[in-house]
Design an enzyme around this catalytic site. Structure first.
Site, PDB file in Angstrom:
ATOM      1  N   ILE A 214       0.827  -1.210   0.000  1.00 45.29           N
ATOM      2  CA  ILE A 214       0.000   0.000   0.000  1.00 45.29           C
ATOM      3  C   ILE A 214       0.859   1.256   0.000  1.00 45.29           C
ATOM      4  CG2 ILE A 214      -0.358   0.277   2.503  1.00 45.29           C
ATOM      5  CD1 ILE A 214      -2.929   0.747  -0.342  1.00 45.29           C
TER       6      ILE A 214
ATOM      7  N   SER B 158      11.891   0.967   7.231  1.00 46.11           N
ATOM      8  CA  SER B 158      11.345  -0.321   6.820  1.00 46.11           C
ATOM      9  C   SER B 158      12.480  -1.327   6.953  1.00 46.11           C
ATOM     10  CB  SER B 158      10.844  -0.230   5.367  1.00 46.11           C
ATOM     11  OG  SER B 158       9.818  -1.151   5.112  1.00 46.11           O
ATOM     12  N   ARG B 159      12.166  -2.539   7.437  1.00 42.30           N
ATOM     13  CA  ARG B 159      13.239  -3.476   7.757  1.00 42.30           C
ATOM     14  C   ARG B 159      14.009  -3.923   6.523  1.00 42.30           C
ATOM     15  NH1 ARG B 159       9.342  -7.672  10.353  1.00 42.30           N
ATOM     16  NH2 ARG B 159       8.601  -7.240   8.252  1.00 42.30           N
TER      17      ARG B 159
ATOM     18  N   LYS C  92      -5.388   1.876   7.883  1.00 43.32           N
ATOM     19  CA  LYS C  92      -6.434   1.066   8.519  1.00 43.32           C
ATOM     20  C   LYS C  92      -5.988  -0.382   8.561  1.00 43.32           C
ATOM     21  CE  LYS C  92      -8.022  -1.544   5.997  1.00 43.32           C
ATOM     22  NZ  LYS C  92      -7.656  -2.650   5.046  1.00 43.32           N
TER      23      LYS C  92
ATOM     24  N   ASP D 172      -9.697  -7.707   7.047  1.00 44.19           N
ATOM     25  CA  ASP D 172      -8.785  -6.656   6.566  1.00 44.19           C
ATOM     26  C   ASP D 172      -9.458  -5.871   5.439  1.00 44.19           C
ATOM     27  OD1 ASP D 172      -5.837  -5.498   6.312  1.00 44.19           O
ATOM     28  OD2 ASP D 172      -6.538  -6.005   4.307  1.00 44.19           O
TER      29      ASP D 172
HETATM   30  P1  NAP Z   1       2.535  -5.451   3.020  1.00 46.91           P
HETATM   31  O1  NAP Z   1       2.627  -5.408   1.536  1.00 46.91           O
HETATM   32  O2  NAP Z   1       2.804  -6.715   3.722  1.00 46.91           O
HETATM   33  O3  NAP Z   1       3.470  -4.275   3.543  1.00 46.91           O
HETATM   34  C1  NAP Z   1       3.635  -3.981   4.898  1.00 46.91           C
HETATM   35  C2  NAP Z   1       5.090  -3.611   5.138  1.00 46.91           C
HETATM   36  O4  NAP Z   1       5.260  -3.352   6.523  1.00 46.91           O
HETATM   37  C3  NAP Z   1       6.019  -4.741   4.788  1.00 46.91           C
HETATM   38  O5  NAP Z   1       6.511  -4.600   3.481  1.00 46.91           O
HETATM   39  C4  NAP Z   1       7.110  -4.652   5.822  1.00 46.91           C
HETATM   40  O6  NAP Z   1       8.237  -3.983   5.288  1.00 46.91           O
HETATM   41  C5  NAP Z   1       6.544  -3.796   6.942  1.00 46.91           C
HETATM   42  N1  NAP Z   1       6.383  -4.564   8.176  1.00 46.91           N
HETATM   43  C6  NAP Z   1       6.729  -4.143   9.411  1.00 46.91           C
HETATM   44  N2  NAP Z   1       6.453  -5.068  10.323  1.00 46.91           N
HETATM   45  C7  NAP Z   1       5.919  -6.105   9.673  1.00 46.91           C
HETATM   46  C8  NAP Z   1       5.458  -7.379  10.091  1.00 46.91           C
HETATM   47  N3  NAP Z   1       5.462  -7.758  11.370  1.00 46.91           N
HETATM   48  N4  NAP Z   1       4.953  -8.214   9.144  1.00 46.91           N
HETATM   49  C9  NAP Z   1       4.944  -7.863   7.852  1.00 46.91           C
HETATM   50  N5  NAP Z   1       5.380  -6.658   7.397  1.00 46.91           N
HETATM   51  C10 NAP Z   1       5.872  -5.800   8.309  1.00 46.91           C
HETATM   52  O7  NAP Z   1       1.084  -4.986   3.495  1.00 46.91           O
HETATM   53  P2  NAP Z   1       0.157  -3.877   2.848  1.00 46.91           P
HETATM   54  O8  NAP Z   1      -0.787  -4.500   1.893  1.00 46.91           O
HETATM   55  O9  NAP Z   1       0.974  -2.734   2.367  1.00 46.91           O
HETATM   56  O10 NAP Z   1      -0.717  -3.508   4.123  1.00 46.91           O
HETATM   57  C11 NAP Z   1      -0.221  -2.699   5.165  1.00 46.91           C
HETATM   58  C12 NAP Z   1      -1.397  -2.025   5.831  1.00 46.91           C
HETATM   59  O11 NAP Z   1      -2.079  -1.235   4.848  1.00 46.91           O
HETATM   60  C13 NAP Z   1      -2.433  -3.006   6.387  1.00 46.91           C
HETATM   61  O12 NAP Z   1      -2.950  -2.539   7.597  1.00 46.91           O
HETATM   62  C14 NAP Z   1      -3.524  -3.014   5.323  1.00 46.91           C
HETATM   63  O13 NAP Z   1      -4.807  -3.252   5.866  1.00 46.91           O
HETATM   64  C15 NAP Z   1      -3.441  -1.598   4.803  1.00 46.91           C
HETATM   65  N6  NAP Z   1      -3.958  -1.464   3.435  1.00 46.91           N
HETATM   66  C16 NAP Z   1      -3.591  -2.331   2.447  1.00 46.91           C
HETATM   67  C17 NAP Z   1      -4.170  -2.202   1.173  1.00 46.91           C
HETATM   68  C18 NAP Z   1      -3.788  -3.114   0.020  1.00 46.91           C
HETATM   69  O14 NAP Z   1      -4.438  -3.048  -1.026  1.00 46.91           O
HETATM   70  N7  NAP Z   1      -2.775  -3.948   0.117  1.00 46.91           N
HETATM   71  C19 NAP Z   1      -5.089  -1.213   0.916  1.00 46.91           C
HETATM   72  C20 NAP Z   1      -5.390  -0.316   1.918  1.00 46.91           C
HETATM   73  C21 NAP Z   1      -4.829  -0.461   3.173  1.00 46.91           C
HETATM   74  P3  NAP Z   1       9.695  -4.372   5.850  1.00 46.91           P
HETATM   75  O15 NAP Z   1       9.784  -5.867   5.772  1.00 46.91           O
HETATM   76  O16 NAP Z   1      10.646  -3.654   4.938  1.00 46.91           O
HETATM   77  O17 NAP Z   1       9.721  -3.874   7.270  1.00 46.91           O
END
Ligand code: NAP
Length: 305
Positions: A12, A34-35, A88, A166
């Site tokens: 996101i 970011s890690r 969110k 989610d």
């Molecule tokens: P994601 O692709 O997994 O990205 C989250 C990032 O957070 C990871 O790349 C990771 O980067 C970091 N992170 C830190 N602690 C973590 C942990 N314990 N486990 C996994 N990642 C961790 O997820 P995302 O889709 O971007 O979603 C993140 C948030 O945005 C969620 O709350 C989701 O509900 C919200 N969101 C997502 C979307 C969508 O379409 N995907 C839309 C709207 C909102 P590092 O490994 O570099 O630390």
């Protein structure tokens, strides 16, 4: 100008936050935490403590990590006197976000718990149209393919990952914004794949005033995807589809508008910071928490990405 730190560079952050920040002249992306990920041309750190200590003269942070662990990150930012914008769901639990709101208030910084779906093109007009109408019933159908939209995101089916809630919480964020009366949960069913902790499907039976409000949430929908809300009223049926971006009123054609969800969130954050205010609405999170409290729980077939 708001000097911003971005925390958690994942899907996101890349899909929505970075383009919205780049297009908004009131923001300067000064650092990231970011890690694993870094951005070209932006100082990058492995975690928020190093970013705060990095001498970037930050004003605010935007946190895009998964919900578990988000509160500790936000506390670190608030303790450093930074304004905070949260993806969110705003935290892993209702008590975490309430404590965060108190902490931000005590430290005099802005806390913005965002609900991006509320900024979808049709939502404000839907809320306005429903005002003063008799709400008779409403339905949520939120069915998407987890493999397509969340590839490899194991955290989403872990404890605290919310599973199908989610995406489902986006529908609840819209419902709580458009319905005139409070939304209360009566019962729920959650389906958890064997060996996982969070649901892959769920149903919710709710009510708003005298109206029954049902939700059908599914993470295994292949083919056409549905992010639809219907509300029956004494003046006919309102339909919000495509996640709130298309609005159809009785007797009218479906109307849509440009996707401005994240630019609107960043514009709102600027306003809140300037006004010294916070915006923390926990109702969607509370409904999900309630579902986990009262749900009948079924174990279903194992799931692999
Ligand atoms: P994601 O692709 O997994 O990205 C989250 C990032 O957070 C990871 O790349 C990771 O980067 C970091 N992170 C830190 N602690 C973590 C942990 N314990 N486990 C996994 N990642 C961790 O997820 P995302 O889709 O971007 O979603 C993140 C948030 O945005 C969620 O709350 C989701 O509900 C919200 N969101 C997502 C979307 C969508 O379409 N995907 C839309 C709207 C909102 P590092 O490994 O570099 O630390």
């Amino acid at each position: 100008m708001i000097r911003l730190g971005l925390v958690g560079i994942g899907k996101i952050a890349r899909d929505q936050h970075l383009p919205a920040i780049a297009a908004d002249g009131r923001y300067d992306l000064a650092a990231t935490a970011s890690r694993h990920a870094k951005l070209d041309g932006v100082p990058g750190h492995g975690e928020i403590g190093a970013m705060i200590a990095g001498g970037h003269q930050l004003d605010a942070v935007s946190i895009c990590t998964p919900p578990v662990g988000r509160q500790a990150i936000a506390i670190a930012a608030i303790d450093a006197g930074l304004h905070v914008m949260l993806e969110k769901p705003p935290a892993a639990t209702a008590t975490e976000i309430m404590a965060l709101a108190d902490h931000a208030r005590a430290r005099g910084v802005t806390l913005f718990a965002t609900w991006h779906s509320r900024e979808a093109a049709g939502v404000a007009a839907a809320r306005d149209w429903l005002r003063g109408k008799e709400i008779q019933a409403a339905r949520i159908r939120w069915k998407e393919d987890i493999r397509r939209w969340h590839p490899g995101q194991e955290w989403i089916l872990e404890a605290g990952g919310f599973g199908v809630f989610d995406p489902g919480i986006n529908a609840l964020s819209i419902m709580t914004a458009i319905l005139p009366a409070p939304l209360l949960l009566d019962s729920a069913r959650i389906d958890v794949p064997e060996g996982r902790s969070s649901p892959i499907a769920a149903t919710m039976a709710m009510r708003s005033g005298d109206a029954a409000v049902d939700a059908d949430l599914d993470f295994l929908q292949t083919g056409p995807q549905s992010w639809d809300i219907e509300v029956d009223t004494d003046a006919g049926m309102l339909r919000l589809s495509m996640g709130g971006s298309v609005l159809e009123l009785p007797g009218g054609e479906p109307v849509t508008g440009e996707d401005r969800e994240y630019p609107r969130l960043y514009a709102r954050f600027t306003e809140l910071v300037a006004a010294g205010k916070s915006d923390v609405d926990i109702r969607p999170l509370q409904l999900v928490a309630d579902a986990f409290l009262v749900a009948e729980r079924r174990t279903v077939a194992p799931f692999q990405f």
